[in-house]
Every structure is written in C-alpha cells, then in structure tokens.
Enzyme design. Structure first.
Site, PDB file in Angstrom:
ATOM      1  CG  ASP A 198      -7.242   2.988  -2.290  1.00  0.00           C
ATOM      2  OD1 ASP A 198      -6.181   2.519  -1.707  1.00  0.00           O
ATOM      3  OD2 ASP A 198      -7.942   2.198  -2.651  1.00  0.00           O
ATOM      4  CE  LYS A 239      -8.853   7.947  -5.043  1.00  0.00           C
ATOM      5  NZ  LYS A 239      -9.820   7.583  -4.229  1.00  0.00           N
TER       6      LYS A 239
END
Length: 218
Positions: A142, A123
């Site tokens: 997220d 991420k």
C-alpha cells in the site's frame, strides 16, 4: 540491500511493534466475508473510517446472500462517509453476487479467484488471504509499504508489483505475514510522508534515506 540487513530491519521492527494476539490487521472483521468487503471499501480512505461504518453495514447485510439481493443505491447511504462510495457500493454488491454465483457464497482462497471479484486487485487479494485465512502468497503493497520500502532501501522502484517482488526476494517466506503490518506501523507512526521522525526510528542507522540525508544527498 542484502537479505542479512533486511532481516535485521525485520527483527528490530518486530521487537518495536510486537504483534499482540496474532492480530496483524487494522480493520475489524469477524469473518472472511467481512474482511473482503471492508478491504474493498478501504481503498483510498482510512481504516478508522471503514471501521466506523462496519456495524451499520453488516447489521443490514450480514451475509453474501443479503448483500447480493441489494441494489447499490440501497447500500450507498450506509457507506457515504467513505471516499468513492458510489463506485464502492457497486463493487461490493457485485462481489457479493459473484460470490453467490461462482463460489457457493464462500470467499475464495486463491489470489486468482479473488482478483476475479469486482474491486479486488492484487493488494486487496493479498490482504484478504493473509488476514482472513493466514495464507501468504505475496506481500500487500500500500502507500505506506511503498514509501517505507523505497526509503529504507528494500527497492528502487515505485511500482507496487516490482516492490512486492523485491520484498519477497529479500525476506524469508515465513516473515511475509508480518512485513505489511510492520511497515505500515513504521510508515504511520515514524516514517511519515512529510517530516519523518528519524530520531524515533529504530532502523535509522540501516536506512538509505537517512544515510543520504546525513550525507547531504537529500
């Protein structure tokens, strides 16, 4: 959900949350190094909290070289207001040292190299590549992106890696840079974890969660 419907969701969100001046990020940074360090620090805390410590941190350690010379204990007081400040101090000092030892002090531009840095997962690597360099090889997932994607019907999974693959399959590559930003905006402002504001949602009629809610299945 099919690609045609997904792209209609994208078009509506882009119209509702216009990208001003090309800014698709919520953390304030002036260089790839700042983007990398602040994104590491943003894990499990708010962008506002990270932006609040930015000036103090980089006035003291403006370059990878400066941060690499520090000890984590020296950095901790500057980032104490954000969560997990001790482990994050180790991460960012370790990252700075690895930038110096392995990358000539430059932030790398591949997801594999970024993930070799302390505190950097997929991420974070996706975010840094997209925000700092405009390179999009994936879509950062997220908490907001995960929640919104499942509710709308882009995915049936809660696993970030699977969600990312599902999003990449649904949306054309040229839109990937926008997807994270748009879904975060929707998740923060409308599709909140508790009490989502369905009446304010511009894609409610396309949303699986809302459809199931109206049908009494939620």
């Amino acid at each position: 959900m099919n690609r045609e419907t997904a792209c209609e969701v994208y078009r509506r969100l882009l119209a509702h949350y216009p990208i001003v001046g090309g800014k698709r990020h919520f953390i304030d940074f002036d260089s790839p190094f700042e983007s990398l360090i602040l994104t590491i620090l943003s894990a499990q805390t708010t962008d506002r909290a990270v932006n609040a410590i930015r000036d103090d941190l980089f006035s003291r350690y403006p370059t990878p070289e400066a941060l690499a010379r520090a000890e984590p204990e020296e950095v901790e007081p500057l980032i104490r207001s954000i969560g997990f400040h001790r482990s994050k101090a180790r991460y960012i000092v370790g990252t700075a040292r690895k930038l110096i030892s392995d990358f000539d002090g430059e932030v790398p531009r591949t997801i594999v190299e970024l993930q070799s840095l302390p505190g950097v997962g997929r991420k974070t690597a996706n975010i840094v590549l997209s925000h700092a360099f405009g390179i999009n090889v994936g879509i950062a997932v997220d908490t907001h992106v995960r929640r919104v994607s499942k509710r709308i019907g882009f995915t049936d999974s809660t696993n970030p890696d699977i969600i990312e693959r599902d999003l990449m399959a649904l949306f054309p590559e040229e839109t990937w840079q926008d997807i994270n930003y748009l879904l975060i905006r929707l998740g923060r402002e409308v599709c909140t974890a508790q009490n989502p504001k369905h009446e304010e949602c511009v894609v409610a009629d396309l949303c699986r969660y809302y459809r199931d809610l109206r049908a009494g299945r939620k």
